[in-house]
Write an enzyme that holds these catalytic residues in place. Structure first.
Site, mmCIF file in Angstrom:
data_model
loop_
_atom_site.group_PDB
_atom_site.id
_atom_site.type_symbol
_atom_site.label_atom_id
_atom_site.label_comp_id
_atom_site.label_asym_id
_atom_site.label_seq_id
_atom_site.Cartn_x
_atom_site.Cartn_y
_atom_site.Cartn_z
ATOM 1 N N TRP A 21 0.728 -1.242 -0.072
ATOM 2 C CA TRP A 21 0.085 0.006 -0.068
ATOM 3 C C TRP A 21 0.897 1.151 0.175
ATOM 4 O O TRP A 21 0.971 2.126 -0.977
ATOM 5 C CB TRP A 21 -0.780 -0.154 1.148
ATOM 6 C CG TRP A 21 -1.531 1.313 1.574
ATOM 7 C CD1 TRP A 21 -1.891 2.151 0.755
ATOM 8 C CD2 TRP A 21 -1.926 1.849 2.796
ATOM 9 N NE1 TRP A 21 -2.573 3.384 1.533
ATOM 10 C CE2 TRP A 21 -2.635 3.074 2.753
ATOM 11 C CE3 TRP A 21 -1.836 1.232 4.210
ATOM 12 C CZ2 TRP A 21 -2.930 3.745 3.775
ATOM 13 C CZ3 TRP A 21 -2.137 2.067 5.112
ATOM 14 C CH2 TRP A 21 -2.772 3.385 5.064
ATOM 15 N N TYR A 54 -2.729 2.548 -5.429
ATOM 16 C CA TYR A 54 -1.769 2.501 -4.791
ATOM 17 C C TYR A 54 -0.627 3.201 -5.848
ATOM 18 O O TYR A 54 -0.496 2.417 -6.903
ATOM 19 C CB TYR A 54 -1.131 1.174 -4.111
ATOM 20 C CG TYR A 54 -2.182 0.516 -3.131
ATOM 21 C CD1 TYR A 54 -3.071 1.392 -2.360
ATOM 22 C CD2 TYR A 54 -1.828 -0.741 -2.876
ATOM 23 C CE1 TYR A 54 -4.062 0.663 -1.563
ATOM 24 C CE2 TYR A 54 -2.819 -1.327 -1.910
ATOM 25 C CZ TYR A 54 -3.824 -0.656 -1.214
ATOM 26 O OH TYR A 54 -4.601 -1.283 -0.358
ATOM 27 N N GLN A 177 -11.899 -6.621 3.906
ATOM 28 C CA GLN A 177 -10.548 -6.238 4.180
ATOM 29 C C GLN A 177 -10.741 -5.084 4.974
ATOM 30 O O GLN A 177 -10.711 -3.758 4.598
ATOM 31 C CB GLN A 177 -9.763 -6.127 2.968
ATOM 32 C CG GLN A 177 -8.285 -5.720 3.472
ATOM 33 C CD GLN A 177 -7.377 -5.663 2.074
ATOM 34 O OE1 GLN A 177 -6.503 -4.650 1.872
ATOM 35 N NE2 GLN A 177 -7.170 -6.469 1.356
ATOM 36 N N TRP A 205 -5.954 -5.139 7.529
ATOM 37 C CA TRP A 205 -4.783 -4.251 7.218
ATOM 38 C C TRP A 205 -4.455 -3.311 8.653
ATOM 39 O O TRP A 205 -5.258 -3.183 9.393
ATOM 40 C CB TRP A 205 -4.925 -3.211 6.122
ATOM 41 C CG TRP A 205 -6.440 -2.383 6.010
ATOM 42 C CD1 TRP A 205 -7.580 -2.756 5.591
ATOM 43 C CD2 TRP A 205 -6.118 -1.083 6.503
ATOM 44 N NE1 TRP A 205 -8.224 -1.361 5.669
ATOM 45 C CE2 TRP A 205 -7.590 -0.436 6.322
ATOM 46 C CE3 TRP A 205 -5.143 -0.117 6.983
ATOM 47 C CZ2 TRP A 205 -8.082 0.779 6.547
ATOM 48 C CZ3 TRP A 205 -5.742 1.448 7.197
ATOM 49 C CH2 TRP A 205 -6.918 1.702 6.898
ATOM 50 N N ALA A 209 -1.033 -0.870 13.293
ATOM 51 C CA ALA A 209 -1.322 0.556 13.452
ATOM 52 C C ALA A 209 -0.301 1.406 12.864
ATOM 53 O O ALA A 209 0.300 2.339 13.472
ATOM 54 C CB ALA A 209 -1.523 0.934 14.984
ATOM 55 N N GLY A 285 3.268 -4.777 5.353
ATOM 56 C CA GLY A 285 4.067 -3.982 4.226
ATOM 57 C C GLY A 285 5.618 -3.943 4.885
ATOM 58 O O GLY A 285 5.859 -4.255 6.090
#
Length: 336
Positions: A21, A54, A177, A205, A209, A285
């Protein structure tokens, strides 16, 4: 790596999904992004998630290049549609039939694949009849361009309506999601119960945090150089809700709990979301390969009831669990 079924389907995905992302095509150079994808593959991750929006389509291109040469049948590749792409014209956004049909073709070209395993509605489109959206998704599935359908950040009522239409059309809506972490639990009250009833899994996702749950941000101190909180390409805006000294102090109090469990702070956060049986996978990620390796170690970890309660006691009223936040944070109209 361990694997879980996605919803009420026969599709298995890795407990850790690699997502690109805020990194590929924007924050991280292509060589570094490719190194992270290679690290994910080496660690046993088979599931990769992206979206056309993205880096305005560049992230899909980077992921397609990074996965080139891999056995397609051994991978699960997910992408999404809704947000504006291209020059941002009047039909370059939303979930109209026109935008879905044009977007899936663009995504497949950039990802260098004939199909995606999961095609997801990136938000709910208030300006397109749901019947039109689901019929377009059904046609994408029948054309062999996607195997399954999912949604992202839909309310429980929206999910129920979409699932009913998908069933009537003979296609499988199997995933949701949403954002989910120790700090952001808004799906627990309504979305998760609805999805459990319907046979839909969560692919969550931001389980750490936006990096806050790693403990790297100290109360009363400036964010570390190069961290997401200093990124002016979107990262800082996403993380600012957590940059509160009281909350950061509480996060630091999680460190002894992680140490006692033999986990890093990031691993504790990822393992926490995986304790929810409705969660099929945690999206992570990375900007460096070692971050992938750290997160992957959370797969298969079991947290006992005492530890889960201790986490709740530390975070207390810092936790956001209001179910209405899913709707409150959703776009009221299409963004152009």
């Amino acid at each position: 790596m361990e694997f879980r079924y996605l919803g009420n389907s026969g599709l298995k995905i890795s407990e850790i999904t690699y997502g690109n992302w805020l990194t590929h095509g924007s924050q991280v150079e292509n060589d570094a992004a490719t190194a992270c994808v290679r690290a994910a593959l080496d660690a046993g991750i088979s599931t990769f998630d992206t979206a056309d929006v993205y880096a305005n389509t560049k992230a899909e291109t980077v992921l397609g290049e990074a996965l080139k040469g891999e056995r397609r049948e051994s991978l699960e590749i997910f992408t999404k549609v809704y947000w504006p792409t291209g020059p941002g014209g009047k039909n370059d956004t939303g979930l109209s039939r026109k935008h879905i049909m044009e977007s899936i073709n663009g995504s497949l070209t950039r990802l260098q694949t004939d199909y995606v395993d999961l095609y997801q509605a990136h938000r709910y489109d208030t300006e397109t009849p749901l019947e039109e959206t689901m019929q377009a998704f059904a046609d994408v599935v029948r054309q062999g361009k996607a195997l399954y359908i999912g949604v992202s950040e839909w309310t429980a009522d929206q999910i129920r309506a979409g699932h009913a239409l998908a069933k009537d059309l003979g296609i499988q809506l199997i995933s949701s999601q949403p954002q989910y972490s120790m700090l952001w639990r808004v799906i627990e009250g309504e979305v998760v119960p609805a999805c459990e009833e319907l046979g839909i899994s969560q692919i969550v996702w931001s389980p750490i945090a936006q990096g806050v749950l790693t403990g790297k941000y100290q109360p009363g101190q400036a964010p570390p150089a190069g961290s997401r909180a200093t990124d002016d390409k979107g990262g800082a805006d996403m993380i600012k809700r957590w940059m509160d000294d009281d909350l950061l102090t509480r996060v630091q109090q999680l460190r002894p709990l992680a140490d006692e469990a033999g986990l890093t702070m990031a691993q504790l956060a990822v393992a926490w979301v995986l304790q929810n049986p409705n969660v099929a996978s945690a999206l992570v990620g990375a900007s460096r390969p070692e971050q992938v390796e750290d997160n992957v170690a959370a797969a298969g970890k079991k947290l006992d009831a005492d530890l889960m309660k201790a986490i709740d006691d530390v975070l207390g009223d810092a936790v956001i669990d209001d179910p209405s936040m899913t709707e409150k944070t959703a776009p009221r109209t299409r963004v152009v």
